[in-house]
Design an enzyme around this catalytic site. Structure first.
Site: not given
Ligand code: 3HC
Ligand code: NAI
Length: 715
Positions: A61, A100, A103, A123
């Site tokens: 997400a 997500g 998912e 999450e």
């Molecule tokens: N939403 C919005 N922005 C995100 C994002 C996300 N899910 N994931 C990464 N970004 C952004 C970062 O903030 C960063 O932004 P910036 O360049 O402005 O600083 C950019 O993308 C690049 O991210 P990283 O610097 O972390 O890049 P990496 O290549 O080192 O890592 C990654 C990539 C492994 C995907 C890491 O960014 C990460 O762990 N992201 C979060 C993943 C996550 O937790 N997803 C779950 C979201 S909640 C959800 O899905 C709810 C659902 O169940 C309903």
């Protein structure tokens, strides 16, 4: 958005497009909904593949959307619609399938991934649970036990592990999209019922209730007050015991509670803070995007005590070859034995893809002449460090970066004894250095952008969260720790016991209270520093005011009594013996405190946990405001990352500055004023910046950086 294309033949390809990680923003969700409809309606399409642009399937997400009102099609019905399609749908997973993203893939009928892909439901680390059906579909696919592990820890798994667990159907070293296309063509027309995870039962062990109870109690213990891990277990209990539709209802209820919680906001703030601090800038205008880092392949570490050993391992793990220098024969022999074993253990644990760097041990500083970067980790003694830096300056090739692991001494003073002060920075690691994630990169007034950039990049290679901080006694972390420790000692003088103080802090979420922590790291560490500063030692009068400030000699007196903490089996607590780990309260300490109070005419009063938290935490936060005002930290995110990654601040409380915002700046100011007005509670004078922020209407933490910069321009 999502691009729709029909490949030659009968396969529709839906490509998520939202750089950098193809997060499921409103536009992407709308794009998927439209594209799936198109594929459904097109009679020529017999099967569908969903993939992500630029070799990344989907990072989940869009976390940035959580702060505002939600728009666009919701995820849950979108994924249900995909699962219900009567043509086979495969997810072609490259790069990441997280949250997500996974998912979405679980809603597809098949999952095919590249061998380097990483999958997970993280999450919980954002204060949430997998709320788009993940908590109900994953256990139906891989069984309750494995799903509990993945969902409550949020850990990422490799494609190989995901294949073994049964999350993936196939893994390839070649193009995952090509393989998925070929695969769905081959299964077109086959029945899909058994591929719809929502229709399957959840495989559970026979003793399911006892498993869930066991996991719940483990999670409660580990999570230190965090709500999300507990909610994850509750959602999985529903998956194990209820039909899918009711399980989804439970998932929705739990997600609704978590979504608007302060903890979720704190954890999402912590996620972004970690990324903000990587985009460092210096007061000179130099920053991460206009400075060039050197790539280091040969380094040296001077001093192989507690810190030096860990630093050697951390460097070697990145493939850097290390010259490890120690002058004391006994220490050198011990380090030569212990360090390779530490390295081997850690390399095994991390399953390193490349071999670690070679370590050579030496007692001769001359042996560092060929390295590109040196990290000094000798005793915290300025005259000794100056001597070492002078020596290094004469031994090393011109251009070698010279770094110190000092916990708080003046980096500029060290730089002054070298020929190239621009190449001197602090690299302040935390114990144990090969494990702890925090690295303070300390720049002095003369440190060059190149030196800062190199130290920050090296930190990143070592898997650290590097935070660039200015040069002042204690830098950021230890400078803030000082008033926190002071208040804890004052509280003992006023009537609290070490247990009461520790319990209040542990209840707040610290893994260890201040006195338990002090016993672990050794009371003599601070004692030595205070002696060096002339605050204690022979000839110093035993008063409660020293160098013009209120002072508590309690920790010094403990050291004088030989109570140095765990290493002597006695400190603020008693242990089974030297090196013992289990802290038990000690009547000796109660008598010691009573005698001390009587000697100084202090009458013990009853102190509430609220006062303990206010006095300790608000003192620390107040110093954080002073640090921001002095521009030693660039923004509140820097301070918060330092406290979360280096000092055990509970991540679900975001960090001290974020916490201040949640409590309310007005409230913090009012309580500081309240305690400050008490004649016997010194050092709590509210910071000017805090007053100004309150006067400006207490803007949210995300706006402080801008506020401070504006104030600086106007002052
Ligand atoms: N939403 C919005 N922005 C995100 C994002 C996300 N899910 N994931 C990464 N970004 C952004 C970062 O903030 C960063 O932004 P910036 O360049 O402005 O600083 C950019 O993308 C690049 O991210 P990283 O610097 O972390 O890049 P990496 O290549 O080192 O890592 C990654 C990539 C492994 C995907 C890491 O960014 C990460 O762990 N992201 C979060 C993943 C996550 O937790 N997803 C779950 C979201 S909640 C959800 O899905 C709810 C659902 O169940 C309903
Ligand atoms: P330590 O006492 O465990 O080790 C210091 C080592 O340096 C000793 O083995 C000593 O023999 C060696 N040494 C002394 N002079 C030397 C010289 N001229 N050349 C080579 N080796 C020499 O100390 P520790 O705890 O490892 O601390 C080292 C530095 O790291 C200090 O500046 C300390 O403030 C800092 N630090 C310590 C932390 C901790 O938790 N212990 C955390 C972060 C920083």
């Amino acid at each position: 958005m999502a691009r729709y294309s029909r490949l030659p033949g009968s396969v529709a390809l839906i490509t998520l497009h939202n750089p950098p990680v193809n997060a499921l923003s409103a536009a992407v969700r709308q794009g998927i909904v439209d594209a799936v409809q198109r594929a459904l309606k097109d009679p020529k399409v017999t099967s569908v593949v969903i993939c992500g642009q630029n070799g990344k399937f989907c990072g989940g997400a869009d976390i940035r959307e959580f702060a505002g009102p939600m728009s666009g099609p919701p995820l849950v019905p979108m994924i249900h619609a995909i699962e219900a399609v009567d043509k086979p749908v495969a997810a072609a997973i490259e790069g990441v399938a997280l949250g997500g993203g996974l998912e979405l893939a679980l809603g597809c009928h098949y999952r095919i991934a590249h061998s380097k892909a990483v999958l997970g439901l993280p999450e919980v680390t954002l204060g949430l649970l997998p709320g788009a059906g993940g908590s109900q579909r994953l256990p139906r696919l891989i069984g309750l036990t494995a799903a509990l592990d993945l969902i409550t820890t949020g850990r990422h798994v490799s494609a190989a592990e995901a294949l073994k667990l049964g999350i993936l159907d196939q893994v390839t070293d070649n193009n995952a999209v090509d393989l998925a296309v070929e695969f769905v063509r081959s299964v077109a027309g086959q029945p899909l019922d058994s591929r719809r995870l929502s229709t399957l039962p959840c495989p559970c062990p026979p003793d399911v209730d006892s498993l869930l109870d066991k996991v719940m109690s483990k999670v409660r213990q580990r999570s230190r007050g965090a709500l999300a891990p507990v909610a994850c277990v509750q959602a999985l209990r529903a998956a194990a015991s209820l039909p899918y539709a009711q399980g989804m209802e439970k998932e929705r209820e739990l997600m609704a509670t978590l979504f608007n919680s302060g903890q979720a906001r704190a954890l999402q703030y912590a996620f972004f803070s970690q990324r903000v601090v990587g985009k460092w800038s210096l007061p000179s205008g130099a920053s991460w995007d206009n400075s060039t880092a050197r790539t280091i392949s040969k380094a040296a570490v001077i001093g192989l005590g507690t810190m030096g050993r860990g630093i050697v391992v951390a460097l070697a793990l990145t493939g850097i070859s290390v010259v490890a220098v120690e002058t004391q024969e006994k220490q050198l022999a011990e380090a030569s034995r212990v360090v390779p074993a530490m390295l081997q253990r850690e390399a095994g644990r991390r399953r390193l893809a490349t071999p670690p760097g070679v370590i050579s041990f030496s007692s001769n500083l001359q042996d560092v002449s060929e390295v590109e970067l040196v990290i000094e980790a000798v005793f915290e003694d300025m005259s000794l460090k100056l001597q070492v830096f002078k020596h290094l300056a004469s031994v090393c090739r011109p251009g070698t970066l010279l770094c110190s692991n000092t916990s708080g001494l003046d980096i500029d003073q060290l730089a002054a004894v070298t020929q190239s002060p621009g190449l001197v920075v602090g690299m302040h690691f935390f114990a144990p250095a090969h494990v702890m994630k925090l690295l303070e990169v300390v720049y002095g007034p003369r440190s060059s952008p190149e030196a800062v950039a190199t130290a920050m990049q090296l930190g990143k290679r070592m898997g650290k969260v590097g935070v660039a901080v200015g040069n002042c006694p204690g830098f950021v972390g230890n400078r803030m720790l000082k008033p926190y420790l002071e208040q804890a000692n004052f509280l003992l003088e006023e009537g609290a016991t070490p247990q009461q103080v520790d319990e209040a802090l542990e209840e707040f979420g610290f893994p260890m209270g201040v006195f338990r922590m002090s016993d672990l790291s050794g009371l003599d560490v601070g004692w030595r520093i205070r002696k060096e500063a002339g605050l204690t030692g022979p000839g110093v009068e035993s008063t409660r005011t020293r160098q013009g400030r209120r002072y508590s000699p309690l920790p010094d007196q403990m050291c004088e009594a030989g109570r140095l903490g765990q290493k002597t089996g006695k400190g603020w607590y008693q242990y089974d013996g030297p090196g013992g780990r289990v802290a038990r309260s000690d009547p000796w300490v109660d008598i010691f405190l009573e005698t001390y109070r009587a000697e100084h005419g202090l009458v013990a009063r009853s102190i509430t946990p609220e006062e303990i938290l206010e006095r300790c935490l608000y003192a620390l936060i107040n110093e954080g405001f002073n640090i921001l005002q002095d521009a030693v930290a660039a923004g509140p995110e820097d301070i918060d990352a330092i406290y979360v990654f280096g000092y055990g601040w509970p991540r679900h409380r975001g960090g001290p500055m974020f916490h201040a915002g949640q409590v309310g700046l007005g409230r913090i100011l009012e309580r500081l004023n309240h305690h400050h007005s008490h004649p016997d509670v010194p050092h709590l004078k509210p910071s000017t910046l805090l007053r100004r922020l309150v006067a400006a209407g207490s803007p949210p933490v995300q706006k402080w950086r801008e506020f401070i910069n504006k104030e600086r321009v106007h002052s």
